[in-house]
Design a protein around this motif. Structure first.
Motif, PDB file in Angstrom:
ATOM      1  N   ARG A   1       0.802  -1.227   0.000  1.00 53.40           N
ATOM      2  CA  ARG A   1       0.000   0.000   0.000  1.00 53.40           C
ATOM      3  C   ARG A   1       0.839   1.284   0.000  1.00 53.40           C
ATOM      4  O   ARG A   1       0.738   2.112  -0.914  1.00 53.40           O
ATOM      5  N   GLU A   2       1.657   1.475   1.025  1.00 52.90           N
ATOM      6  CA  GLU A   2       2.396   2.734   1.151  1.00 52.90           C
ATOM      7  C   GLU A   2       3.508   2.843   0.114  1.00 52.90           C
ATOM      8  O   GLU A   2       3.835   3.940  -0.337  1.00 52.90           O
TER       9      GLU A   2
ATOM     10  N   LYS B   1       1.902   4.224  -2.980  1.00 51.55           N
ATOM     11  CA  LYS B   1       1.602   5.649  -2.841  1.00 51.55           C
ATOM     12  C   LYS B   1       2.865   6.496  -2.982  1.00 51.55           C
ATOM     13  O   LYS B   1       2.863   7.535  -3.660  1.00 51.55           O
TER      14      LYS B   1
ATOM     15  N   LYS C   1       3.860   9.260  -5.936  1.00 57.29           N
ATOM     16  CA  LYS C   1       4.243  10.623  -5.555  1.00 57.29           C
ATOM     17  C   LYS C   1       5.579  11.005  -6.190  1.00 57.29           C
ATOM     18  O   LYS C   1       5.752  12.134  -6.678  1.00 57.29           O
TER      19      LYS C   1
ATOM     20  N   ASP D   1      -4.383   8.355  -3.843  1.00 56.50           N
ATOM     21  CA  ASP D   1      -4.206   7.522  -2.650  1.00 56.50           C
ATOM     22  C   ASP D   1      -5.480   6.741  -2.341  1.00 56.50           C
ATOM     23  O   ASP D   1      -5.426   5.566  -1.946  1.00 56.50           O
TER      24      ASP D   1
ATOM     25  N   ILE E   1      -5.716   3.801  -4.666  1.00 58.57           N
ATOM     26  CA  ILE E   1      -4.774   2.754  -4.261  1.00 58.57           C
ATOM     27  C   ILE E   1      -5.345   1.971  -3.083  1.00 58.57           C
ATOM     28  O   ILE E   1      -5.285   0.734  -3.052  1.00 58.57           O
ATOM     29  N   ASP E   2      -5.914   2.685  -2.120  1.00 53.88           N
ATOM     30  CA  ASP E   2      -6.542   2.019  -0.973  1.00 53.88           C
ATOM     31  C   ASP E   2      -7.677   1.101  -1.428  1.00 53.88           C
ATOM     32  O   ASP E   2      -7.821  -0.024  -0.933  1.00 53.88           O
TER      33      ASP E   2
END
Length: 277
Positions: free
Chosen positions: A43-44, A47, A51, A70, A73-74
């Motif tokens: 997940r992160e 993101k 970015k 974001d 993506i979630d």
């Protein structure tokens, strides 16, 4: 008798009807979230990568295919989690956990070793992934990070056939709980594409491995039970959780004698069963 079994499966809404239910679950919605990054990003990590692309002047966003937000993506991560939950609610766990061998390929990420000269010694963390595996995952210790494996019936001949067909020259057999099965590569998340935040998020439960989901997702390749495996013929990816191990398989014919000799020494020193195929 076979027709009777198939009829009973249909009554009980078992697969292949389950694949239809899964299709309905995924696609019967206004918008199907896409798994980004080829499916292997956590997940992160996903993101942060988006970015960086947005901040890089050398990259330009295609207006017809904008980068995901974001929130999107979630949504993609949540859908792949829900697909895996669907599998666990409907799969024949007795079959997967008791009749199938989970084989983790130690040569998947770039080969076994490049030091095949006579008298070569193992160099953990460098030349032999198996030595690194022994160090990172001690014998008898339960591991909570999920692992992707190949799968086949837990039979010596079937294991030998699987290793030959998929070129698994060196692999370990994991023993644990199967949490997903597919006839193809499911493009599950990779620990190499996770940030410290991702690891912290899953610190208590362990790092998950969940199937990538997109508009091209094919539920027909998801394996729920023995009948599905018989229909498809083979397992492309098997995810296993809460696992341990004590056995390594090697295709002795593809390695020099000194490699097999030193591999045997390492296994004996660590209480590992070595099976030559």
């Amino acid at each position: 008798m076979k027709q009777l079994r198939q009829y009973i499966r249909k009554i009980l809404l078992e697969s292949p009807e389950l694949q239809g239910e899964l299709d309905e679950f995924i696609f019967n919605r206004e918008h199907v979230p896409e798994t980004v990054g080829g499916g292997t990003q956590h997940r992160e990590y996903a993101k942060e990568k988006i970015k960086r692309l947005k901040d890089d002047p050398n990259y330009f966003e295609d207006p017809n295919h904008p980068w995901p937000t974001d929130k999107e993506i979630d949504q993609g991560i949540n859908l792949r989690r829900d697909v895996k939950k669907f599998w666990n609610e409907h799969a024949d766990h007795n079959f997967w956990n008791n009749e199938i061998a989970a084989l983790h390929d130690l040569g998947y990420y770039g080969g076994i070793s490049n030091t095949f000269y006579a008298g070569a010694e193992f160099e953990p963390e460098k030349d032999l992934p198996f030595a690194s595996f022994v160090k990172k995952y001690p014998i008898g210790k339960r591991q909570k990070d999920e692992m992707s494996t190949y799968g086949c019936y837990d039979d010596p001949q079937e294991i030998a056939i699987k290793m030959n067909d998929d070129e698994l020259s060196l692999c370990v057999k994991l023993k644990g709980i199967v949490t997903y099965a597919s006839a193809t590569d499911s493009f599950t998340e990779s620990r190499s594409e996770a940030t410290p935040t991702d690891f912290k998020r899953h610190a208590s439960s362990g790092m998950p491995k969940r199937p990538a989901v997109s508009h091209s997702f094919q539920s027909g390749f998801v394996l729920f039970d023995k009948e599905d495996l018989e229909d498809r013929g083979s397992i492309g990816e098997l995810v296993i959780d809460n696992w341990t191990w004590d056995t390594v398989y090697v295709m002795a014919s593809v390695f020099p004698h000194h490699f097999i000799r030193d591999l045997g020494k390492l296994c004996k020193q660590n209480g590992i069963n070595l099976v030559q195929v």
